[in-house]
Design a protein around this motif. Structure first.
Motif, PDB file in Angstrom:
ATOM      1  N   GLU A  73       0.835  -1.196   0.000  1.00  0.00           N
ATOM      2  CA  GLU A  73       0.000   0.000   0.000  1.00  0.00           C
ATOM      3  C   GLU A  73       0.869   1.244   0.000  1.00  0.00           C
ATOM      4  O   GLU A  73       2.026   1.205   0.424  1.00  0.00           O
ATOM      5  CB  GLU A  73      -0.918   0.022   1.220  1.00  0.00           C
ATOM      6  CG  GLU A  73      -0.199   0.153   2.545  1.00  0.00           C
ATOM      7  CD  GLU A  73      -1.159   0.279   3.709  1.00  0.00           C
ATOM      8  OE1 GLU A  73      -2.356   0.440   3.477  1.00  0.00           O
ATOM      9  OE2 GLU A  73      -0.697   0.207   4.853  1.00  0.00           O
ATOM     10  N   ASN A  74       0.307   2.340  -0.502  1.00  0.00           N
ATOM     11  CA  ASN A  74       1.132   3.549  -0.522  1.00  0.00           C
ATOM     12  C   ASN A  74       1.119   4.238   0.839  1.00  0.00           C
ATOM     13  O   ASN A  74       0.258   3.978   1.676  1.00  0.00           O
ATOM     14  CB  ASN A  74       0.735   4.482  -1.670  1.00  0.00           C
ATOM     15  CG  ASN A  74      -0.656   5.048  -1.511  1.00  0.00           C
ATOM     16  OD1 ASN A  74      -1.076   5.428  -0.412  1.00  0.00           O
ATOM     17  ND2 ASN A  74      -1.374   5.129  -2.620  1.00  0.00           N
ATOM     18  N   ALA A  95      -1.611   4.564   4.156  1.00  0.00           N
ATOM     19  CA  ALA A  95      -1.249   4.068   5.486  1.00  0.00           C
ATOM     20  C   ALA A  95      -1.407   5.168   6.539  1.00  0.00           C
ATOM     21  O   ALA A  95      -1.913   4.924   7.644  1.00  0.00           O
ATOM     22  CB  ALA A  95       0.182   3.545   5.472  1.00  0.00           C
ATOM     23  N   LEU A  96      -0.977   6.371   6.213  1.00  0.00           N
ATOM     24  CA  LEU A  96      -1.117   7.483   7.160  1.00  0.00           C
ATOM     25  C   LEU A  96      -2.587   7.815   7.410  1.00  0.00           C
ATOM     26  O   LEU A  96      -2.982   8.108   8.545  1.00  0.00           O
ATOM     27  CB  LEU A  96      -0.374   8.715   6.627  1.00  0.00           C
ATOM     28  CG  LEU A  96       1.151   8.616   6.592  1.00  0.00           C
ATOM     29  CD1 LEU A  96       1.750   9.818   5.888  1.00  0.00           C
ATOM     30  CD2 LEU A  96       1.722   8.486   8.010  1.00  0.00           C
ATOM     31  N   ARG A  97      -3.383   7.763   6.368  1.00  0.00           N
ATOM     32  CA  ARG A  97      -4.815   8.037   6.530  1.00  0.00           C
ATOM     33  C   ARG A  97      -5.493   6.967   7.376  1.00  0.00           C
ATOM     34  O   ARG A  97      -6.409   7.251   8.152  1.00  0.00           O
ATOM     35  CB  ARG A  97      -5.490   8.144   5.161  1.00  0.00           C
ATOM     36  CG  ARG A  97      -5.092   9.384   4.382  1.00  0.00           C
ATOM     37  CD  ARG A  97      -5.780   9.435   3.016  1.00  0.00           C
ATOM     38  NE  ARG A  97      -5.306  10.553   2.217  1.00  0.00           N
ATOM     39  CZ  ARG A  97      -5.760  11.805   2.308  1.00  0.00           C
ATOM     40  NH1 ARG A  97      -6.727  12.080   3.167  1.00  0.00           N
ATOM     41  NH2 ARG A  97      -5.256  12.759   1.549  1.00  0.00           N
ATOM     42  N   ARG A  98      -5.044   5.719   7.227  1.00  0.00           N
ATOM     43  CA  ARG A  98      -5.647   4.611   7.967  1.00  0.00           C
ATOM     44  C   ARG A  98      -5.304   4.678   9.452  1.00  0.00           C
ATOM     45  O   ARG A  98      -6.156   4.403  10.301  1.00  0.00           O
ATOM     46  CB  ARG A  98      -5.149   3.284   7.388  1.00  0.00           C
ATOM     47  CG  ARG A  98      -5.783   2.041   8.033  1.00  0.00           C
ATOM     48  CD  ARG A  98      -5.093   0.778   7.581  1.00  0.00           C
ATOM     49  NE  ARG A  98      -3.731   0.686   8.127  1.00  0.00           N
ATOM     50  CZ  ARG A  98      -2.636   0.463   7.391  1.00  0.00           C
ATOM     51  NH1 ARG A  98      -2.731   0.319   6.079  1.00  0.00           N
ATOM     52  NH2 ARG A  98      -1.450   0.398   7.982  1.00  0.00           N
ATOM     53  N   GLU A  99      -4.090   5.060   9.779  1.00  0.00           N
ATOM     54  CA  GLU A  99      -3.619   4.948  11.156  1.00  0.00           C
ATOM     55  C   GLU A  99      -3.672   6.249  11.956  1.00  0.00           C
ATOM     56  O   GLU A  99      -3.329   6.248  13.140  1.00  0.00           O
ATOM     57  CB  GLU A  99      -2.182   4.413  11.170  1.00  0.00           C
ATOM     58  CG  GLU A  99      -2.035   3.035  10.541  1.00  0.00           C
ATOM     59  CD  GLU A  99      -2.872   1.964  11.237  1.00  0.00           C
ATOM     60  OE1 GLU A  99      -3.259   2.171  12.417  1.00  0.00           O
ATOM     61  OE2 GLU A  99      -3.153   0.933  10.606  1.00  0.00           O
ATOM     62  N   THR A 100      -4.082   7.336  11.323  1.00  0.00           N
ATOM     63  CA  THR A 100      -4.151   8.605  12.040  1.00  0.00           C
ATOM     64  C   THR A 100      -5.487   9.285  11.785  1.00  0.00           C
ATOM     65  O   THR A 100      -6.258   8.849  10.924  1.00  0.00           O
ATOM     66  CB  THR A 100      -3.021   9.563  11.587  1.00  0.00           C
ATOM     67  OG1 THR A 100      -3.185   9.862  10.188  1.00  0.00           O
ATOM     68  CG2 THR A 100      -1.654   8.939  11.827  1.00  0.00           C
ATOM     69  N   SER A 101      -5.752  10.357  12.523  1.00  0.00           N
ATOM     70  CA  SER A 101      -7.005  11.086  12.347  1.00  0.00           C
ATOM     71  C   SER A 101      -6.833  12.528  12.810  1.00  0.00           C
ATOM     72  O   SER A 101      -5.819  12.898  13.407  1.00  0.00           O
ATOM     73  CB  SER A 101      -8.136  10.416  13.146  1.00  0.00           C
ATOM     74  OG  SER A 101      -7.821  10.430  14.540  1.00  0.00           O
TER      75      SER A 101
END
Length: 341
Positions: free
Chosen positions: A82-83, A87-93
């Protein structure tokens, strides 16, 4: 929340500012080659797996310049399924996500996105437009203009023309038309001529001639304008500063835009220090402004901004940010500021 400092110092064009070399908090690494990027991409990938090690993510993404981060991102995207953006969007908010994603954008694209956001939907965010176009150099504005066209397939000038009105529209259009002559020689005679012209168009007449202000502010080189601002009190019948003249002749966004230009041309780090102070004072925090300024100035002059913040507000920028934010978001902003440096 940071309170008002009794020792707050206001900048003034009556005193010549000390022009210092711009210094960012994030600096390039000479040894950041493919091997180094691959090693950092692997660390980042491990840190983004459950359980996420956000300290490592923040450490890596705030250590390198945007050019190095984009190289790291390319390596990451080739190495793994995955790009990095996903990954950043999935693991942060929330604000942490906004800060990390901002770090992963080229500055011109980041500011072009904020420009689009400022004009999208009902109403226009003139405050953000003033910061982006009145608060930055012509070279930076030019990069935003080009990025906006590429990203949105629309002319930024045409969009601004439809969104804004009156004298303020003419000021912003004058800036995005990129007509400033930075090669103009700086001389007292020419500076006095321009100061007299500004006085005649404002204080010396009944009813201002805003077009003269727009032309001089948008087409004159910054070094010459600094001298114009210094000389202006000598030609003013009331010995007013250029700031006082603007306050007496203009109102609303036009007044704010012109005053922003005077402050930035005279002392840009002091302007951004004040913007950060205003973003954190009182109840609530303007996180958008906080993220936008810290990220966009991190490689340019954030060290200078830190110094001005300490000088003008009697408190370190890091301490103010720490008081106003929390969690990993706070850690990320403090890492950009390099509060330990």
């Amino acid at each position: 929340m940071p309170g008002r400092s009794k020792n707050k110092q206001r900048s003034s064009t009556n005193a010549k500012p000390l022009i210092t070399t711009p210094r960012g908090t994030i600096k390039p690494h000479k040894d950041f080659d493919e091997e180094a990027a691959t090693g950092q991409a692997k660390k980042l990938h491990r840190a983004l797996q459950k359980p996420v090690n956000m300290a490592v993510v923040i450490s890596i993404l705030t250590k390198y310049t945007v050019e190095e981060r984009k190289y790291l991102e390319d390596v990451y995207n080739v190495q793994f399924d995955e790009n990095l953006d996903a990954a950043l969007r999935r693991e942060t908010s929330a604000n942490l996500q906004a800060t990390l994603l901002a770090l992963m954008q080229w500055e011109n694209q980041f500011l072009a996105s904020w420009t689009r956001r400022a004009m999208k939907g009902l109403g226009t965010d003139e405050k953000t437009l003033i910061e982006i176009f009145c608060g930055r150099s012509q070279a930076e504005v030019q990069n935003v203009v080009k990025a906006y066209q590429r990203m949105h397939g629309r002319s930024l000038e045409a969009e601004l023309r439809s969104e804004l009105s009156g004298d303020f529209r003419q000021l912003i259009l004058g800036l995005v038309q990129l007509g400033r002559n930075e090669d103009e020689l700086v001389g007292d005679n020419r500076a006095r001529e321009l100061a007299v012209e500004l006085h005649a168009a404002g204080e010396a007449r009944r009813g201002k001639d805003a077009a003269v202000f727009v032309r001089i502010f948008c087409e004159t080189g910054c070094a010459l304008l600094r001298r114009v601002f210094e000389i202006y009190p000598q030609v003013s019948a009331k010995a007013n500063s250029i700031e006082k003249a603007i306050r007496s002749e203009f109102s609303g966004d036009m007044k704010t835009g012109l005053l922003t230009m005077v402050q930035c041309i005279s002392d840009q780090p002091a302007y951004f220090a004040e913007k950060l102070y205003r973003a954190m004072r009182g109840l609530g925090t303007d996180d958008g402004a906080l993220i936008r300024i810290l990220v966009s100035r991190s490689e340019i002059d954030l060290e200078n901004v830190k110094e001005k913040y300490q000088l003008n507000y009697g408190k370190s920028l890091a301490a103010a940010v720490a008081d106003d934010t929390s969690g990993d978001y706070r850690k990320c902003l403090l890492a950009i500021i390099k509060s330990w440096a």
